[in-house]
Design a protein around this motif. Structure first.
Motif, PDB file in Angstrom:
ATOM      1  N   UNK A 181       0.903  -1.351   0.190  1.00  0.00           N
ATOM      2  CA  UNK A 181       0.026  -0.138   0.013  1.00  0.00           C
ATOM      3  C   UNK A 181       0.638   1.437  -0.087  1.00  0.00           C
ATOM      4  N   UNK A 182       2.114   1.243   0.509  1.00  0.00           N
ATOM      5  CA  UNK A 182       2.692   2.350   0.486  1.00  0.00           C
ATOM      6  C   UNK A 182       3.370   3.078  -0.922  1.00  0.00           C
ATOM      7  N   UNK A 183       3.502   2.020  -1.584  1.00  0.00           N
ATOM      8  CA  UNK A 183       4.096   2.585  -3.033  1.00  0.00           C
ATOM      9  C   UNK A 183       2.870   3.264  -3.717  1.00  0.00           C
ATOM     10  N   UNK A 184       1.766   2.660  -3.554  1.00  0.00           N
ATOM     11  CA  UNK A 184       0.501   3.094  -4.000  1.00  0.00           C
ATOM     12  C   UNK A 184       0.203   4.582  -3.618  1.00  0.00           C
ATOM     13  N   UNK A 185       0.414   4.809  -2.162  1.00  0.00           N
ATOM     14  CA  UNK A 185       0.126   6.019  -1.711  1.00  0.00           C
ATOM     15  C   UNK A 185       1.200   7.150  -2.047  1.00  0.00           C
TER      16      UNK A 185
ATOM     17  N   UNK B  95       1.663   9.190 -10.068  1.00  0.00           N
ATOM     18  CA  UNK B  95       2.573   8.279 -10.738  1.00  0.00           C
ATOM     19  C   UNK B  95       1.836   7.005 -10.625  1.00  0.00           C
ATOM     20  N   UNK B  96       2.246   6.023 -11.418  1.00  0.00           N
ATOM     21  CA  UNK B  96       1.951   4.696 -11.260  1.00  0.00           C
ATOM     22  C   UNK B  96       3.131   4.110 -10.460  1.00  0.00           C
ATOM     23  N   UNK B  97       2.570   3.201  -9.614  1.00  0.00           N
ATOM     24  CA  UNK B  97       3.329   2.340  -8.848  1.00  0.00           C
ATOM     25  C   UNK B  97       3.666   0.776  -9.537  1.00  0.00           C
TER      26      UNK B  97
END
Ligand SMILES: Nc1nc2c(ncn2[C@@H]2O[C@H](COP(=O)(O)OP(=O)(O)OP(=O)(O)O)[C@@H](O)[C@H]2O)c(=O)[nH]1
Ligand SMILES: [Mg+2]
Length: 575
Positions: A506-510, A517-519
């Motif tokens: 979830x952190x990357x998506x946040x 941006x895209x994770x």
């Protein structure tokens, strides 16, 4: 020959005469000093109220007579130690101390940095006779990391250091240690970080961390890293004389071969530092250039790197021969092409002109090639980003290729293009190229013009960044700045936060959400469908590419049955 060095101003004729007579004295070779000479020195010293010293060679002859002031003696330039030499200077210093003090920091610094055979201080008694004697000599490598040993004797007669056998034994030890080290292979480096007014400590620390990675990639062994924070750089030595001395002592202790500065040294600073040390001096730019030199595979790449190295070197070709070779040498003796030792500026200038011409030709070749490619009407997606962000891994994941990807900086130098097919038979060319870094050396940007020009054709820039790197924002900013410098601010771009597999779920998506941006993870392929979808929308839905071009390109390419990728995109290998 009978010149008196140092602070002679205001001395009486008789005193000068007494000092000159010192040159006629001789000492038994193996004795550090004779009682007669000791007495002569302390008497003159008491009378003039100045420190007086002699440098004796191993035959026991007086080579230099030097006068200081009451607290300090400054030695003349007795020549420099040779790089990596295991020899000592062959000179010992015997001088007076008027205030009953033992050996000072300066005495030890002279001993170590000038590689003197020994340094001795004679206390001068009130009556002008020699008192206690303090002697220091260097030590071979030891577990305590001690550089020197101090001895004190009550009188000159009690001194029992052999002024010939002592240094000879030491030199033998040094030679043995350096032979041992040489079989170890890699050169040993001390890194020097620099903070100051324009660069707060935290930033300087992060930068020093990056320098460690650069050094590791370049193949040098980092044995120590120190940070110096001072308001303003010293114009001569960058970090200040005292600090430089401290670093040099440390480099002797750790048997370092190279000092790497985390800053760009001006030519005069580089020359000055090289001349005051016996070490090889590199700065950040040279380290980067060296990595490029090691990595360059293609003929084009090699030409570009050589040009960058020579352009960097050219203004520095003014030092003395010896320091010059250490500035030009590069790591493990890998200097630029023809510049090994007998460098002369004119030849370098000629070579630069020649290389510039060849790269000019290269650039127009590429333009022709690119024009041909553009005629086919395929949109071009270029992957850009900080070095080691995972650009090549992403290209591989998207196109099932096997471009070299590794955990080293600047793994990729030469651009690679692949075809990538989208749903509805849409196809693009996707390219991977050299990574960026903060403060990318100007000479490299210039030399890599031909490579970087490829980016001019991009319809879309995929800016890949390592989401798991604590320096993420700094990296994104550095890349944006370089893109702006390359005149690419107007090209549509998509920020791709890679390596999210390294972050908690979830952190990357946040992070990505906050930055539009895209994770993704190029390794686990997580997020690739979303990435392709966003590319598709940016390339076609936003009307960037005309339908006519797309259909033309679709008709052309059917060499191999397309394979399915996540999100319905398919790949055609073009080799
Ligand atoms: N954990 C993780 N590692 C990744 C990912 N993508 C790439 N890497 C690793 O990151 C390192 C650098 O990858 P590269 O693809 O060589 O990076 P690059 O951006 O092409 O780097 P340069 O060409 O050196 O500028 C390699 O060790 C990869 O295996 C990812 O999504 N997750
Ligand atoms: Mg790469």
């Amino acid at each position: 020959m009978e010149e008196i060095h140092g602070n002679t101003l205001g001395l009486k004729q008789s005193q000068l005469h007494a000092l000159r007579r010192t040159y006629r004295r001789r000492v038994d070779a193996s004795r550090v000093i004779s009682p007669e000479l000791a007495r002569h020195l302390t008497e003159v010293s008491r009378e003039t109220n100045r420190q007086v010293g002699v440098l004796l060679d191993r035959k026991g002859d007086v080579q230099w007579v030097v006068v200081g002031d009451a607290g300090k003696l400054t030695l003349p330039d007795v020549g420099r130690a040779r790089a990596g030499s295991h020899r000592l200077r062959g000179l010992r210093l015997v001088h007076t101390h008027l205030r009953g003090e033992p050996l000072t920091r300066d005495d030890h610094t002279d001993l170590a940095l000038l590689r003197l055979d020994s340094v001795t201080a004679l206390e001068v008694r009130e009556d002008g006779l020699p008192g206690k004697v303090h002697l220091a000599h260097l030590l071979p490598e030891n577990a305590q990391g001690a550089l020197w040993k101090d001895e004190t004797a009550p009188t000159v007669h009690d001194l029992d250091y052999d002024a010939v056998a002592g240094p000879l034994a030491l030199e033998e030890e040094f030679a043995r240690a350096s032979a041992l080290r040489r079989t170890g292979g890699r050169e040993r480096a001390i890194l020097v970080g620099v903070g100051g007014r324009g660069r707060p400590r935290a930033e300087a620390e992060a930068s020093l961390e990056e320098l460690k990675e650069l050094a590791r990639t370049a193949g040098v062994e980092v044995i120590d890293a120190m940070l110096q924070v001072r308001r303003d750089p010293d114009p001569r030595t960058l970090i200040g004389r005292g600090k430089l001395e401290e670093i040099l002592l440390r480099s002797m202790q750790l048997m370092a071969d190279i000092l790497v500065f985390d800053a760009d040294l001006s030519p005069s600073q580089a020359i000055h530092i090289a001349e005051t040390t016996s070490l090889k001096i590199l700065d950040r730019t040279q380290l980067i250039l060296d990595i490029f030199a090691q990595r360059a595979q293609s003929a084009d790449g090699k030409l570009q790197v050589e040009l960058a190295q020579l352009r960097y070197l050219y203004p520095r070709l003014v030092g003395r021969d010896d320091s010059l070779s250490r500035l030009a040498g590069g790591i493990g003796g890998r200097g630029p092409g023809e510049t090994k030792l007998e460098i002369d500026r004119r030849r370098v200038r000629d070579r630069i002109t020649q290389l510039e011409r060849r790269i000019e030709a290269l650039s127009s070749d590429r333009q022709v090639r690119r024009k041909r490619r553009n005629l086919r009407g395929l949109p071009v997606v270029s992957i850009v980003g900080y070095t080691n962000a995972g650009k090549s891994t992403l290209l591989n994941a998207l196109t099932e290729s096997e471009v070299l990807a590794e955990d080293k900086l600047f793994a990729t130098l030469d651009p690679t293009s692949r075809r990538l097919r989208f749903p509805r038979d849409r196809e693009v060319i996707i390219t991977d190229t050299v990574g960026f870094i903060r403060d990318l050396p100007e000479d490299l940007v210039t030399a890599f013009r031909a490579t970087l020009e490829e980016l001019d054709d991009a319809d879309l820039l995929l800016h890949v960044a390592d989401a798991a790197d604590p320096r993420l924002d700094g990296h994104v900013e550095a890349v944006e700045k370089i893109l702006a410098d390359l005149g690419l601010s107007g090209t549509p771009r998509l920020l791709v936060l890679n390596k999210v597999d390294r972050l908690p779920p979830g952190q990357g998506e946040a992070l990505a959400h906050a930055r539009g941006a895209v994770a993704v993870s190029a390794l686990s392929r997580q997020g690739l469908p979303e990435l392709l979808h966003r590319c598709d929308r940016m390339l076609w839905a936003d009307g960037k590419v005309s339908l006519a071009e797309v259909t033309r390109s679709a008709g052309e390419s059917q060499p191999e049955p397309p394979r399915l990728l996540p999100g319905g995109a398919t790949v055609i290998r073009t080799g």
